[in-house]
Design an enzyme around this catalytic site. Structure first.
Site, PDB file in Angstrom:
ATOM      1  N   HIS A 190      -7.446   0.888  -6.512  1.00  0.00           N
ATOM      2  CA  HIS A 190      -7.649  -0.049  -5.394  1.00  0.00           C
ATOM      3  C   HIS A 190      -8.238  -1.335  -5.978  1.00  0.00           C
ATOM      4  CE1 HIS A 190      -7.934  -1.557  -1.486  1.00  0.00           C
ATOM      5  NE2 HIS A 190      -8.721  -0.679  -0.902  1.00  0.00           N
ATOM      6  N   ARG A 249     -13.363  -9.180   0.941  1.00  0.00           N
ATOM      7  CA  ARG A 249     -11.981  -8.861   0.597  1.00  0.00           C
ATOM      8  C   ARG A 249     -11.091 -10.089   0.843  1.00  0.00           C
ATOM      9  NH1 ARG A 249     -10.070  -3.742   1.060  1.00  0.00           N
ATOM     10  NH2 ARG A 249      -8.193  -4.755   0.265  1.00  0.00           N
ATOM     11  N   ASP A 259     -17.712   6.453  -1.406  1.00  0.00           N
ATOM     12  CA  ASP A 259     -16.442   6.363  -0.680  1.00  0.00           C
ATOM     13  C   ASP A 259     -16.143   7.743  -0.097  1.00  0.00           C
ATOM     14  OD1 ASP A 259     -13.948   5.587   0.301  1.00  0.00           O
ATOM     15  OD2 ASP A 259     -12.929   5.817  -1.627  1.00  0.00           O
ATOM     16  N   GLN A 262     -10.021  -4.062  -3.758  1.00  0.00           N
ATOM     17  CA  GLN A 262     -11.354  -3.644  -3.327  1.00  0.00           C
ATOM     18  C   GLN A 262     -12.376  -3.939  -4.422  1.00  0.00           C
ATOM     19  OE1 GLN A 262     -12.247  -2.115  -0.221  1.00  0.00           O
ATOM     20  NE2 GLN A 262     -14.249  -2.654  -1.000  1.00  0.00           N
ATOM     21  N   CYS A 307     -16.609   0.985   0.626  1.00  0.00           N
ATOM     22  CA  CYS A 307     -15.377   0.198   0.834  1.00  0.00           C
ATOM     23  C   CYS A 307     -14.895   0.246   2.273  1.00  0.00           C
ATOM     24  CB  CYS A 307     -14.285   0.687  -0.117  1.00  0.00           C
ATOM     25  SG  CYS A 307     -13.879   2.429   0.134  1.00  0.00           S
ATOM     26  N   ARG A 336       0.884  -1.177   0.000  1.00  0.00           N
ATOM     27  CA  ARG A 336       0.000   0.000   0.000  1.00  0.00           C
ATOM     28  C   ARG A 336       0.916   1.220   0.000  1.00  0.00           C
ATOM     29  NH1 ARG A 336      -5.376   1.106   3.534  1.00  0.00           N
ATOM     30  NH2 ARG A 336      -6.148  -0.218   1.862  1.00  0.00           N
TER      31      ARG A 336
END
Ligand code: CP
Ligand code: NVA
Length: 307
Positions: free
Chosen positions: A125, A289, A217, A128, A261, A98
């Protein structure tokens, strides 16, 4: 095969991972121990709850080991990212990172001798979005023919969701009055448009009328949310995006399930009432996930192990 952005994954790659994620979710015991003796290195320049724990627990359930590396506790910051990544890849079978900036993730990937997974950067992402397709498939029993409306800021999550949906046959409408600048990717938007499955509008009420899923989001990425230097911009965005908030009034105009998310910023992009409602599937998304990432890890470390 790396997973840096879904732009380089074919529709088949995406659908295979999603379908496998669902099989893994239903039959976890079939996959126990398949990655015994294998190691996932997880490097974080930013904070995380879901990504870290879902990868770590997923790898453990597959019989492998996950090594967590907090950027600040490593020597990545002292050396060339490419060189440190090469060393890391001599210890691990896969690296999940990340990174704040996508360019640094690309540089890390250049050095790595093993596959690299993007655990969320400023632009994409992908993990996700793959998990979100699994959630859509689980709820609706199909992907093709479903309709997702994404409302709020166009960002890393939106980029990957748009690519994932349009490659998987899911119609997606973006209701995004502004782009989070680092996420701007005209090539991605062009590819989405070419599928005929992507639309843009600022008329949220009309868009949600036939939506199966309503996604939002944060308006402010995690590294800025509590940064005092970003306070003025945070206030500006709160005013600009408030008409696109997912709230109780909007839910009355649609039967759509609500997706997020997480982490959610209640009172900003979504209300407490909506997050607590039965139509909100954000916690299932978070669980998924782990299932989808197990599918991705199995595909990367040992395709011959997949049954
Ligand atoms: N959705 C997501 O990636 O959550 P974390 O930032 O907690 O990993
Ligand atoms: N857009 C959010 C996603 C969090 C998972 C961020 O980058 O903070």
């Amino acid at each position: 095969m790396d997973l840096l952005t879904l732009k380089t994954w074919s529709p088949d790659d995406i659908l295979r991972a999603v379908e496998m994620g669902l099989v893994i979710k239903k039959n976890p015991e079939r996959y126990e121990g398949l990655l015994k003796g294998h190691t996932l290195a997880m490097l974080f320049q930013k904070t995380s709850t879901r990504t870290r724990v879902s990868f770590e627990v997923g790898m453990h359930q597959l019989g492998g080991q996950a090594v967590f590396l907090d950027w600040m506790a490593t020597n990545f910051g002292l050396a060339d990212v490419r060189d440190e990544a090469q060393v890391l890849s001599r210890y691990a079978d896969v690296i999940m990172a990340r990174m704040l900036k996508h360019e640094d993730l690309l540089r890390l990937t250049l050095g790595s001798e093993v596959p690299v997974i993007n655990g969320c950067c400023d632009r994409y992402h992908p993990c996700q979005a793959l998990g979100d397709l699994l959630s859509i498939l689980e709820v609706r029993g199909k992907l093709a023919g479903t309709h997702v409306v994404y409302a709020g800021i166009w960002n890393n999550v939106c980029n990957s969701l748009v690519t994932a949906c349009t490659k998987a046959g899911v119609r997606i409408t973006a209701v995004t009055p502004e782009i989070n600048k680092p996420s701007a990717d005209p090539e991605l938007v062009k590819a989405a448009r070419a599928t005929g499955l992507f639309e843009e509008t600022l008329d949220l009420e009309t868009a949600v009328a036939d939506a199966d899923f309503l996604y939002t989001d944060t308006w402010i990425d995690m590294e800025f949310f509590n940064n005092p230097e970003f306070a003025e911009e945070k206030e500006r965005r709160a005013k600009l995006f408030m008409p696109y908030q997912i709230n109780g009034d909007l839910l009355k105009k649609t039967d759509a399930y609500v997706m997020h998310c997480l982490p959610a910023h209640k009172g900003y992009e979504v209300t407490d009432e909506v997050m607590a409602s039965e139509r909100c599937i954000a916690v299932d998304q978070a669980e998924n996930r782990m299932h989808i990432q197990k599918a991705v890890l199995l595909q990367m470390i040992g395709p011959e192990r997949i049954t």
